[in-house]
Scaffold this active site. Sequence first.
Site, PDB file in Angstrom:
ATOM      1  N   TYR A   1      27.048 -16.513  -6.479  1.00  0.00           N
ATOM      2  CA  TYR A   1      28.072 -16.629  -7.526  1.00  0.00           C
ATOM      3  C   TYR A   1      27.733 -15.563  -8.561  1.00  0.00           C
ATOM      4  O   TYR A   1      27.550 -15.855  -9.727  1.00  0.00           O
ATOM      5  CB  TYR A   1      27.926 -18.042  -8.111  1.00  0.00           C
ATOM      6  CG  TYR A   1      29.029 -18.580  -8.986  1.00  0.00           C
ATOM      7  CD1 TYR A   1      30.352 -18.581  -8.577  1.00  0.00           C
ATOM      8  CD2 TYR A   1      28.724 -19.139 -10.234  1.00  0.00           C
ATOM      9  CE1 TYR A   1      31.342 -19.129  -9.382  1.00  0.00           C
ATOM     10  CE2 TYR A   1      29.718 -19.691 -11.038  1.00  0.00           C
ATOM     11  CZ  TYR A   1      31.017 -19.688 -10.597  1.00  0.00           C
ATOM     12  OH  TYR A   1      31.995 -20.237 -11.384  1.00  0.00           O
TER      13      TYR A   1
ATOM     14  N   HIS B   1      33.648 -13.391 -13.020  1.00  0.00           N
ATOM     15  CA  HIS B   1      34.235 -14.491 -12.252  1.00  0.00           C
ATOM     16  C   HIS B   1      33.733 -15.830 -12.801  1.00  0.00           C
ATOM     17  O   HIS B   1      34.508 -16.746 -13.075  1.00  0.00           O
ATOM     18  CB  HIS B   1      33.883 -14.347 -10.770  1.00  0.00           C
ATOM     19  CG  HIS B   1      34.268 -15.535  -9.924  1.00  0.00           C
ATOM     20  ND1 HIS B   1      35.581 -15.860  -9.658  1.00  0.00           N
ATOM     21  CD2 HIS B   1      33.509 -16.472  -9.295  1.00  0.00           C
ATOM     22  CE1 HIS B   1      35.613 -16.950  -8.896  1.00  0.00           C
ATOM     23  NE2 HIS B   1      34.371 -17.344  -8.671  1.00  0.00           N
TER      24      HIS B   1
ATOM     25  N   TYR C   1      33.498 -31.297  -6.374  1.00  0.00           N
ATOM     26  CA  TYR C   1      32.358 -30.384  -6.598  1.00  0.00           C
ATOM     27  C   TYR C   1      31.245 -30.952  -7.462  1.00  0.00           C
ATOM     28  O   TYR C   1      30.124 -30.427  -7.445  1.00  0.00           O
ATOM     29  CB  TYR C   1      32.828 -29.027  -7.140  1.00  0.00           C
ATOM     30  CG  TYR C   1      33.017 -28.930  -8.634  1.00  0.00           C
ATOM     31  CD1 TYR C   1      34.160 -29.423  -9.234  1.00  0.00           C
ATOM     32  CD2 TYR C   1      32.061 -28.311  -9.435  1.00  0.00           C
ATOM     33  CE1 TYR C   1      34.341 -29.319 -10.596  1.00  0.00           C
ATOM     34  CE2 TYR C   1      32.238 -28.209 -10.802  1.00  0.00           C
ATOM     35  CZ  TYR C   1      33.383 -28.702 -11.381  1.00  0.00           C
ATOM     36  OH  TYR C   1      33.561 -28.599 -12.731  1.00  0.00           O
TER      37      TYR C   1
END
Length: 427
Positions: free
Chosen positions: A132, A137, A247
């Site tokens: 990640y 992002h 999640y």
Amino acid sequence: MIDQTHDPKLRSWVESANQAGTDFPIQNLPFGVFRGADGNGRIGVAIGDEILDVPAAIEDGCLQLPGDTACALCASSLNQFMGQGAASWRAARHSISALLACDAPSHPDLLRARADAEMLMPAKIGDYTDFYAARHHATNVGKMFRPDGEPLLPNYLHLPVGYHGRASSVVISGTPITRPHGQLKPDDSPPVFGPCRLLDHELEFAAFIGEGNSMGSRISMGDAAGRLFGVVILNDWSARDIQKWEYQPLGPFNAKNFASTISPWVVTMDALAPSRRPGPERESGDPAVLEYLQPVTNDVLDVTCEATISSAAMREEGIEPLRISRGSLADLTWTFTQMLAHHTSTGCPMHPGDMIGSGTISGPGKDARGCMLELTWRGTEPIQLPDGTERKFLLDGDELAISAWHETESGLRIGFGSCNGRIEPAR
Ligand code: CA
């Protein structure tokens, strides 16, 4: 290491490799696996519009390699070759470059037309981990999902965050992607089970591990670059509505395990040597990186990537795909070497052909956002398609294509080919 295989003046007897704009000039020489006449995988090297049939060249005697390297290159996947390490990769690159150079005798009988070849997975992926690593992002997603808090979680600038992905659903470019089913939780009602409504792409790259490590040992930052065999484009298809509900607390699960697409040609770290830069840059105020993650070699890769979309209607009407984003692998906050050093810091063993994904590559600009979630800001700013429709997320029939390349100082394109996938209805 830059050597004679990178010489911008090198030309090949394969004419299409000398044409401006090709992804595969003789300075690139990426490895892949194509289906041979007997149905089995054969290792090839992309050169212009052609594929060099490597086992055929070895059998012919014109490609001379040490015995164990030759044996590994006659296998049906690249795992064994990946595991042989950097000296073996470099020897093969030198011999293949010499074989294809224009001052060598031409061997058209060793070529297969790339357009007619069926590409297979380049390696058997034992394990796949997705990181990640792009802060833009992570910041954008943090702002959308946790509008009241700090967009970056406290660990983000201290370690490359990742999760263990699913190797069984990594597929080669061109494989159709079936819309997944899952548990969806509308805001004010109980969860339901049905087809994903918020299907997304994630523009990423992935590195293939070469020589691994034994359990209990670590790979240091000094050794990590030499353990990376090469890089492909990765599209980490994502079901945002499934993800949102599932999640917490353990991270993504079914939202990510149904499909991830990779491009077929592994562009080697040797081919990417001219793209390597120092870094990654830290912003002022960022915490210092702990010693075991401090860069000691130039590991930032200057590779540009672009994503396009086409709907079924656009293809029927002959409308060109629409470019929706353009980013750079150099925008990552953590390099593949840092990801590998961190991954193995516990003594977790890596094996040849294991794959690590970068995470969605988004840059600072709006057009450098690497997924629909960010591009449409969670569906609030839809993308207008040239067929008159709009997209918040991907619909059945949509095709996503990602291309990537490093442009050398002399204007050569060290290209990655393309990573494509079309969405098929849920079943
Ligand atoms: Ca991802």
